[in-house]
Design an enzyme around this catalytic site. Sequence first.
Site, mmCIF file in Angstrom:
data_model
loop_
_atom_site.group_PDB
_atom_site.id
_atom_site.type_symbol
_atom_site.label_atom_id
_atom_site.label_comp_id
_atom_site.label_asym_id
_atom_site.label_seq_id
_atom_site.Cartn_x
_atom_site.Cartn_y
_atom_site.Cartn_z
ATOM 1 C CG ASP A 31 -2.097 -0.886 1.094
ATOM 2 O OD1 ASP A 31 -2.404 -1.266 -0.045
ATOM 3 O OD2 ASP A 31 -2.721 -1.194 2.115
ATOM 4 C CE LYS A 86 -7.283 6.221 -0.525
ATOM 5 N NZ LYS A 86 -8.527 6.479 0.206
ATOM 6 C CG ASP A 105 -2.777 -4.537 13.387
ATOM 7 O OD1 ASP A 105 -2.069 -5.365 13.990
ATOM 8 O OD2 ASP A 105 -3.935 -4.795 12.991
ATOM 9 C CB THR A 154 -1.613 0.210 15.132
ATOM 10 O OG1 THR A 154 -2.436 1.206 14.511
ATOM 11 C CG2 THR A 154 -1.785 0.329 16.635
ATOM 12 C CG MET A 196 -7.259 7.457 7.388
ATOM 13 S SD MET A 196 -8.359 6.173 6.772
ATOM 14 C CE MET A 196 -9.027 5.528 8.285
HETATM 15 N N1 SAH Z 1 -3.337 0.246 9.412
HETATM 16 C C1 SAH Z 1 -2.707 1.524 9.724
HETATM 17 C C2 SAH Z 1 -3.656 2.695 9.591
HETATM 18 C C3 SAH Z 1 -4.203 2.892 8.202
HETATM 19 S S1 SAH Z 1 -5.139 4.358 8.064
HETATM 20 C C4 SAH Z 1 -2.087 1.458 11.115
HETATM 21 O O1 SAH Z 1 -2.404 0.558 11.895
HETATM 22 O O2 SAH Z 1 -1.242 2.318 11.411
HETATM 23 C C5 SAH Z 1 -3.898 5.491 7.564
HETATM 24 C C6 SAH Z 1 -3.671 6.527 8.653
HETATM 25 O O3 SAH Z 1 -2.732 6.045 9.607
HETATM 26 C C7 SAH Z 1 -3.074 7.815 8.170
HETATM 27 O O4 SAH Z 1 -4.060 8.664 7.618
HETATM 28 C C8 SAH Z 1 -2.502 8.380 9.444
HETATM 29 O O5 SAH Z 1 -3.531 8.942 10.240
HETATM 30 C C9 SAH Z 1 -2.005 7.131 10.142
HETATM 31 N N2 SAH Z 1 -0.566 6.885 9.918
HETATM 32 C C10 SAH Z 1 -0.012 5.882 9.215
HETATM 33 N N3 SAH Z 1 1.330 5.939 9.241
HETATM 34 C C11 SAH Z 1 1.646 7.020 10.008
HETATM 35 C C12 SAH Z 1 2.868 7.632 10.411
HETATM 36 N N4 SAH Z 1 4.063 7.127 10.041
HETATM 37 N N5 SAH Z 1 2.813 8.746 11.180
HETATM 38 C C13 SAH Z 1 1.644 9.264 11.559
HETATM 39 N N6 SAH Z 1 0.450 8.732 11.218
HETATM 40 C C14 SAH Z 1 0.449 7.628 10.456
#
Ligand code: SAH
Length: 252
Positions: free
Chosen positions: A31, A52, A85, A113, A164
């Site tokens: 992704d 995306k 995650d 996560t 998000m």
């Molecule tokens: N499955 C992912 C979340 C997916 S939704 C998880 O568990 O982390 C995607 C959102 O995750 C982003 O819009 C942001 O809010 C957050 N995110 C992902 N990577 C990040 C990072 N390195 N720093 C800050 N926020 C992050």
Amino acid sequence: VWIVGAGPGSPDLLTRRAAACLRKADLVLYDALVDKSVLKVARRAQRFFVGKRAGRHALTQPEIHALMIRAARRGKRVVRLKGGDPFVFGRGGEEVQALQAAGIPFEVVPGVTSAFAAPALAGIPVTHRGLSSAVLVVSGHDEALFERLVGEVRPENVTLVVLMGRSRRDALARILVERGWPGTTSAAIVADASRSDQHVWRGTLEDLSRGDGALDTDGPVTLVIGETASLALSAEDIGSMPARALSGDRRG
Ligand code: SAH
């Protein structure tokens, strides 16, 4: 098929099982939020971007399912790699259901996560004795849904983590203020957590609602709202520390 969480970005935060799967994989479907440095662990695999970008899907969800199933049936070892995650806002559940329906053997490999890692890397404990006894992780993607979900939550003793929520952060803050959250409630924005350009904005809900939480990044951000967001339990400059310093270079 392994449904694998890649963690928030830095390969140091990949689990050992995730790294083992990546090394064994023939095909990696990844992704947008998966860091390039994590992909390098999959030395021998063919890597295919299915995420995306700029609002456009490279592949639709059913196309991703079909691709995983087809590759698995041809005997390929497939890693479906997701940021953080796989079961936290990652649609990992739907992919597992598709694999189950197709009778493809699979394994889920949990990841670190960003909902918890981003605050932690900014020195914010999402629970803290006396300050917060609950964490609510919520999507900021849909304002109406956000309003419904947080509408009944009282600001005391809870940490709100919004994923998000980047482009709607002012509007989300205004919803909370309208719902009676004090404007003085602490807020933080953690951007690009665990990456070399990680940085943190700190202020109040009021600041956020006025659009003060400016960002100079296109990267992912996690919002943290609640009294815990005022804590900064990290080495003073950890946010600006280069990734190499975090992975064992102890000079300075
Ligand atoms: N499955 C992912 C979340 C997916 S939704 C998880 O568990 O982390 C995607 C959102 O995750 C982003 O819009 C942001 O809010 C957050 N995110 C992902 N990577 C990040 C990072 N390195 N720093 C800050 N926020 C992050």
